[in-house]
Enzyme design. Sequence first.
Site, mmCIF file in Angstrom:
data_model
loop_
_atom_site.group_PDB
_atom_site.id
_atom_site.type_symbol
_atom_site.label_atom_id
_atom_site.label_comp_id
_atom_site.label_asym_id
_atom_site.label_seq_id
_atom_site.Cartn_x
_atom_site.Cartn_y
_atom_site.Cartn_z
ATOM 1 N N ALA A 63 0.860 -1.171 0.000
ATOM 2 C CA ALA A 63 0.000 0.000 0.000
ATOM 3 C C ALA A 63 0.900 1.225 0.000
ATOM 4 O O ALA A 63 2.082 1.130 0.325
ATOM 5 C CB ALA A 63 -0.867 -0.009 1.251
ATOM 6 N N GLY A 102 0.467 -5.184 0.519
ATOM 7 C CA GLY A 102 -0.666 -5.164 -0.415
ATOM 8 C C GLY A 102 -0.288 -5.676 -1.788
ATOM 9 O O GLY A 102 -1.148 -6.160 -2.538
ATOM 10 N N GLU A 105 -0.577 -9.333 -1.501
ATOM 11 C CA GLU A 105 -2.017 -9.599 -1.371
ATOM 12 C C GLU A 105 -2.703 -9.478 -2.738
ATOM 13 O O GLU A 105 -3.601 -10.251 -3.061
ATOM 14 C CB GLU A 105 -2.619 -8.646 -0.344
ATOM 15 N N GLU A 125 3.940 -5.861 6.975
ATOM 16 C CA GLU A 125 3.097 -4.848 7.633
ATOM 17 C C GLU A 125 3.415 -4.723 9.124
ATOM 18 O O GLU A 125 3.357 -3.638 9.696
ATOM 19 C CB GLU A 125 1.614 -5.219 7.462
HETATM 20 N N1 T1G Z 1 4.714 3.340 0.135
HETATM 21 C C1 T1G Z 1 5.229 4.555 -0.190
HETATM 22 N N2 T1G Z 1 6.558 4.774 -0.472
HETATM 23 C C2 T1G Z 1 7.353 3.700 -0.436
HETATM 24 C C3 T1G Z 1 6.882 2.400 -0.108
HETATM 25 C C4 T1G Z 1 5.488 2.240 0.176
HETATM 26 N N3 T1G Z 1 4.947 1.052 0.463
HETATM 27 N N4 T1G Z 1 7.931 1.546 -0.140
HETATM 28 C C5 T1G Z 1 9.004 2.288 -0.491
HETATM 29 N N5 T1G Z 1 8.677 3.566 -0.660
HETATM 30 C C6 T1G Z 1 9.567 4.666 -1.070
HETATM 31 C C7 T1G Z 1 10.658 4.981 -0.044
HETATM 32 O O1 T1G Z 1 10.211 5.859 0.922
HETATM 33 C C8 T1G Z 1 11.741 5.598 -0.921
HETATM 34 O O2 T1G Z 1 11.368 6.921 -1.203
HETATM 35 C C9 T1G Z 1 11.614 4.801 -2.207
HETATM 36 O O3 T1G Z 1 10.301 4.223 -2.191
HETATM 37 C C10 T1G Z 1 12.615 3.680 -2.305
HETATM 38 O O4 T1G Z 1 12.550 2.896 -1.128
HETATM 39 C C11 T1G Z 1 -3.016 -3.245 2.985
HETATM 40 C C12 T1G Z 1 -1.324 -2.099 4.886
HETATM 41 C C13 T1G Z 1 10.369 -1.959 -1.349
HETATM 42 C C14 T1G Z 1 12.111 -3.284 -0.226
HETATM 43 O O5 T1G Z 1 6.241 -2.335 4.108
HETATM 44 O O6 T1G Z 1 10.537 -2.406 2.353
HETATM 45 O O7 T1G Z 1 0.751 -2.942 2.187
HETATM 46 O O8 T1G Z 1 13.246 8.054 -0.119
HETATM 47 O O9 T1G Z 1 14.832 3.495 -0.264
HETATM 48 O O10 T1G Z 1 16.119 -0.081 -0.283
HETATM 49 O O11 T1G Z 1 -1.831 -4.998 3.771
HETATM 50 O O12 T1G Z 1 11.257 0.271 0.350
HETATM 51 O O13 T1G Z 1 13.309 7.626 -2.564
HETATM 52 O O14 T1G Z 1 11.661 9.290 -1.610
HETATM 53 O O15 T1G Z 1 13.468 1.606 0.781
HETATM 54 O O16 T1G Z 1 15.378 -0.586 -2.664
HETATM 55 C C15 T1G Z 1 3.795 -2.888 3.094
HETATM 56 C C16 T1G Z 1 8.094 -1.048 2.380
HETATM 57 C C17 T1G Z 1 3.062 -1.587 3.170
HETATM 58 C C18 T1G Z 1 7.363 -2.282 2.035
HETATM 59 C C19 T1G Z 1 12.700 -1.203 -1.512
HETATM 60 N N6 T1G Z 1 5.003 -2.722 2.331
HETATM 61 N N7 T1G Z 1 9.208 -0.791 1.483
HETATM 62 O O17 T1G Z 1 13.843 -1.002 -0.733
HETATM 63 O O18 T1G Z 1 14.449 1.372 -1.522
HETATM 64 S S1 T1G Z 1 1.639 -1.746 4.226
HETATM 65 C C20 T1G Z 1 6.148 -2.434 2.912
HETATM 66 C C21 T1G Z 1 10.359 -1.488 1.577
HETATM 67 C C22 T1G Z 1 0.524 -2.632 3.293
HETATM 68 C C23 T1G Z 1 -1.662 -3.798 3.154
HETATM 69 C C24 T1G Z 1 -0.739 -3.030 4.001
HETATM 70 C C25 T1G Z 1 11.477 -1.045 0.686
HETATM 71 C C26 T1G Z 1 11.616 -1.893 -0.610
HETATM 72 P P1 T1G Z 1 12.464 8.021 -1.380
HETATM 73 P P2 T1G Z 1 13.893 2.367 -0.432
HETATM 74 P P3 T1G Z 1 15.054 -0.097 -1.325
#
Ligand code: T1G
Length: 697
Positions: A63, A102, A105, A125
């Site tokens: 998400a 998500g 999912e 999450e």
């Molecule tokens: N939403 C918004 N921005 C995101 C993002 C996300 N989910 N994931 C990464 N970014 C942005 C981050 O801030 C950075 O921005 C850029 O992308 C690169 O990220 C309903 C509720 C994917 C493994 O928890 O683990 O889904 O600093 O520097 O080292 O069930 O990012 O460049 O402006 O980390 O290559 C669940 C979170 C959400 C994954 C990539 N998903 N992201 O790592 O790059 S909750 C997560 C990561 C959800 C549902 C629920 C990592 C990555 P900027 P980065 P990276």
Amino acid sequence: MSEVVTYNRDGSVGVITVNYPPVNALGHAVRSGLLAALNQGLADAEAKVLLLVCEGRTFIAGADIREFGKPIQEPVLPEVMNQFENSSKPVIAAIHGTALGGGLETALGCHYRVALGSAKVGLPEVKLGLLPGAGGTQRLPRLTGARKALEMITTGDFVAAPQALELGIVDAVEAGDDIREVGLAYARKAVEEGWPVRRVRDLTDKVEADKGSEVFDEFRAALEKKARGLFSPFKCVDAVEAAFTLPFDEGLQRERALFSECMASPQRAGLIHAFFAEREVSKVKGLAKDTPVRDVNSVGIIGAGTMGGGIAMNFANVGIPVTLVEVKQEALDKGLGIIRKNYENSAKKGRISQQQVEERMALITGSLTYDDFKDADMVIEAVFENMAIKKEIFAKLDAVCKPGAILASNTSTLDIDEIASATARPQDVVGMHFFSPANVMKLLENVRGSQTSDEVKATVMAVAKKIKKVGVLVGNCYGFVGNRMLHKRGAEAMALVNEGATPQQVDKVLTDLGYPMGQFAMSDLAGIDVGYRIRQERRNSGEDVPLSWLDKLAEQDRLGQKTMAGVYRYEEGSRKPIPDPAVDAIIEEFRKEQGITPRQITDQEILERCMFVMINEGAKILEEGIADRSLDIDIVWIYGYGFPAYRGGPMFWADQIGLDTILNAVEKYYDELGGDQWQPSALLKKLVADGRSFGDL
Ligand code: T1G
């Protein structure tokens, strides 16, 4: 049709493409775009099968976290999932990079999943204080069974594609790096072989197999230890259990209700702040993105003690050769021996292979001469805290190191500019403050001197990323950011014990707040002698450092864990701190000598004095520009000092409490106790007057 999601057809395959950099997060535009594209594909008579694929470096990584806490916009993700799952045409998800949260999912809402060998999947999450809220807790266990689903969802750890295939999360793993081609080939096979719609919600064998299992309570019990103080991991277990006790749609509703509870928890805000702060700290204010970075392909380290050895491992772990210099062969052999033992332990735990042990040891060369630093790109000094010795070392480095070599000190308190003054190249001198154990702790506090060049600043931040540390660049002052605030907390903790509290009472307040250990247990881990030597160093340089009962412990050889007795006593083979009446007696005697009559002290006073004094100091650090942003301070404390990430860091936590509350208490203690540490920060007063917070800066 929104431009972030497009639909086109390739033969009999309708292709839905998401292109929403940087990680194709499921923001509102993507969610509505997915639904629109699905409907177009369903209306397209030529399209027999639909393929969901993403542009850029990764499949959907979850998400859009930036939308959390804001008003929800329809369609919500669960609705999108249900529409995909109830599609009358088979939908295939083609996964590359990381299918997370998500994103996974969404793939589980599809009917088939193909992945590149390099892909990873996960439901992280819980790391954001949440749980999978779009069917992940109901669909994943239908593929993997209860135990594996619980492991993945309560840890948030990623699973590599080959393992995901074994677990039934994906149906095929293909080599190559062109996910569109791999996806199309797979979809064409589905058309040729007439694959039916296959909804994960309809899969029941794994659910039947684990119905009534003890595994849920087993995980709850384990989490009591592993997830102490955390909210969402327990909700994760409740949600997954619903998949085994409720029909699918009721399970989805249960998941949604638990998801909302997590969303409402303050821990979610803290963990999401920490998530973005960890990414923001690498963007240094005033340092242009294109600042040149020097190559660091060989490193020298001075001192093979606890810190030097750990630092060496960080570089060897990423394939960078290290020359480790000591004054005596015996000390060198001891240091190399400890490094090998640490690697052997990791191999025993299956974290690395024996071959990797040998490869990494081969990258670390011991030496007794500085001459071996002549070609090093970077040299890090890691000897004990003594300015004269450090200046002597840097003068020698200045003589032997090549032009352009970066000269760094692992000092945890001392003045970088004074160390640099021992060289003719202060622009190449910088602080690189690692935390013990240096091969484990994630924080690297990089310290800029007044003459450190932008190139050197950019290089040490890049080195932090390369050795998998979280690098924070801070200014030069006594103790920099972390230790400067820690010393204030330490002094208050000492004063509270002088006035009547017990060490274990103080430590319990801090561990109840979420720290892994309290002030005094930490002193025992670091070694009572370390603090004692620093205080003696300051007394020798003429500073008035008050006597303390900790000095008495040091003088009685109660040095902490390493002597099985410090503030606490320790039993053989255990690191559990046990209160020791002998220490109470030493403290009692010290109070008598100081003419102190002990008083009852509340936990609230302990919390306020230990934490608000730090926050007041943090505000002064921001005033002075030693830290550029309050999030820099938060990340230093989360990754260097064990501040609970679910509270977002001390400055974020202060904003949650309310700066007016903090200021009132600071002013009260200033009136009652006096001392610079309680002199209210001008910035804190201004923010309160303006009704603003640290986060607004
Ligand atoms: N939403 C918004 N921005 C995101 C993002 C996300 N989910 N994931 C990464 N970014 C942005 C981050 O801030 C950075 O921005 C850029 O992308 C690169 O990220 C309903 C509720 C994917 C493994 O928890 O683990 O889904 O600093 O520097 O080292 O069930 O990012 O460049 O402006 O980390 O290559 C669940 C979170 C959400 C994954 C990539 N998903 N992201 O790592 O790059 S909750 C997560 C990561 C959800 C549902 C629920 C990592 C990555 P900027 P980065 P990276």
